[in-house]
Each structure stands twice: as C-alpha cells, then as structure tokens.
Design an enzyme around this catalytic site. Structure first.
Site, PDB file in Angstrom:
ATOM      1  N   GLU A  29       0.837  -1.201   0.000  1.00 25.21           N
ATOM      2  CA  GLU A  29       0.000   0.000   0.000  1.00 25.21           C
ATOM      3  C   GLU A  29       0.872   1.251   0.000  1.00 25.21           C
ATOM      4  OE1 GLU A  29      -3.014   0.151   3.034  1.00 25.21           O
ATOM      5  OE2 GLU A  29      -3.882  -1.759   2.405  1.00 25.21           O
ATOM      6  N   ASP A  68      -9.033   0.129  -0.282  1.00 28.61           N
ATOM      7  CA  ASP A  68      -7.686   0.682  -0.154  1.00 28.61           C
ATOM      8  C   ASP A  68      -7.514   1.980  -0.926  1.00 28.61           C
ATOM      9  OD1 ASP A  68      -6.822  -1.402   1.496  1.00 28.61           O
ATOM     10  OD2 ASP A  68      -6.260  -2.636  -0.211  1.00 28.61           O
ATOM     11  N   LYS A  84      -4.304  -6.852  -2.471  1.00 26.90           N
ATOM     12  CA  LYS A  84      -4.274  -8.118  -1.728  1.00 26.90           C
ATOM     13  C   LYS A  84      -3.230  -9.052  -2.309  1.00 26.90           C
ATOM     14  CE  LYS A  84      -7.734  -8.508   1.271  1.00 26.90           C
ATOM     15  NZ  LYS A  84      -7.347  -7.667   2.360  1.00 26.90           N
TER      16      LYS A  84
END
Length: 147
Positions: A29, A68, A84
């Site tokens: 991320e 996200d 993911k």
C-alpha cells in the site's frame, strides 16, 4: 505484509480527503500511495475515504467496507482498488484435516468476496470500475514490491 504507518503525500492537492490521516497497512500500500502521488496521469486519489455498506455472507450482518484506494485518472476513468496478495484472492485450499487456520482463511475469504461483490455494484452504479491489485499487478505497473 504486517506493516502499518502514516504516509504524507508531496502533492496534497491530488489527495481527496484528509492528507494528514493517510494510513498504509502494508508496504505494498505504501509503495502504491507513492505511485499515485507521483503519477502525472492521476488527477485525484484517496485511501480508505470511501465507505461501501455490505452484508457479509459469513455472518449475514451489515458492515462497512473501506477500499484501499479510489483513483481518478486524467482520462476521467475512476477505479476502486483493493490491494491483496494473490493467495487471498482465491478460495483457500482444503487441508486433509480441517484446522483453525483453514477455518480463519475460509471466513476471511467469505468476508472479502462479500465486500468485493458490493464494491463491484457500487462502482458500476457510478460508471467506475473495481479492481483487485495483487503482487503481479503491482509489478506489471512498475510499482516496487517490498517484502
């Protein structure tokens, strides 16, 4: 991917939401946030600012899903993104003997697929797309994968 921290963008005007509250929950991320911030083809982006209500097939209850990313490109295309590991995007492999780990993985997979089904409908209802980015996606986009 058990890393968590605050992230501060260079291009505050591109961020939709409070740029002082950007939290990454994995190194993938964090690297993707940097990619969004630096990418000249992205006009706006946010992380966990969007709330999508859903009903989980694992417990039948209402929950809220905070994807996200939400990214808007110069060409007007908007995507909702979930980051993911590829392994978590597929049903868990059944072991010879059911164990706690397998039960947890089945539950998590059920929760995730519930979220994703609602996110697809939410996105399509607005003319957007929903995408799941795995390590393969990130590598193909030139986003450095840190483990």
């Amino acid at each position: 991917m058990a890393y968590k921290g605050k992230w501060k963008p260079k291009n505050y005007k591109k961020y939709e939401g409070n740029p002082m509250k950007i939290t990454y929950r994995s190194l993938w991320e964090r690297q993707t946030f940097k990619w969004c911030d630096d990418n000249p083809d992205i006009t706006k982006w946010s992380s966990e600012e969007l709330k999508i209500p859903y009903v989980s097939k694992t417990d039948g209850k209402r929950h809220n899903y905070f994807p996200d990313l939400k990214i808007t490109y110069k060409n007007g295309k908007t995507v909702i993104v979930e980051i993911k590991p590829k392994k978590q995007t597929k049903p868990p492999k059944k072991p010879k003997k059911k164990n706690q780990r397998y039960i947890k993985e089945v539950y998590a997979y059920g929760m995730n697929t519930s979220k994703w089904e609602y996110a697809i409908d939410y996105a399509h209802g607005r003319g957007w797309n929903f995408e799941i980015w795995t390590e393969d996606t990130l590598k193909a986009m030139g986003i450095r994968i840190v483990k």
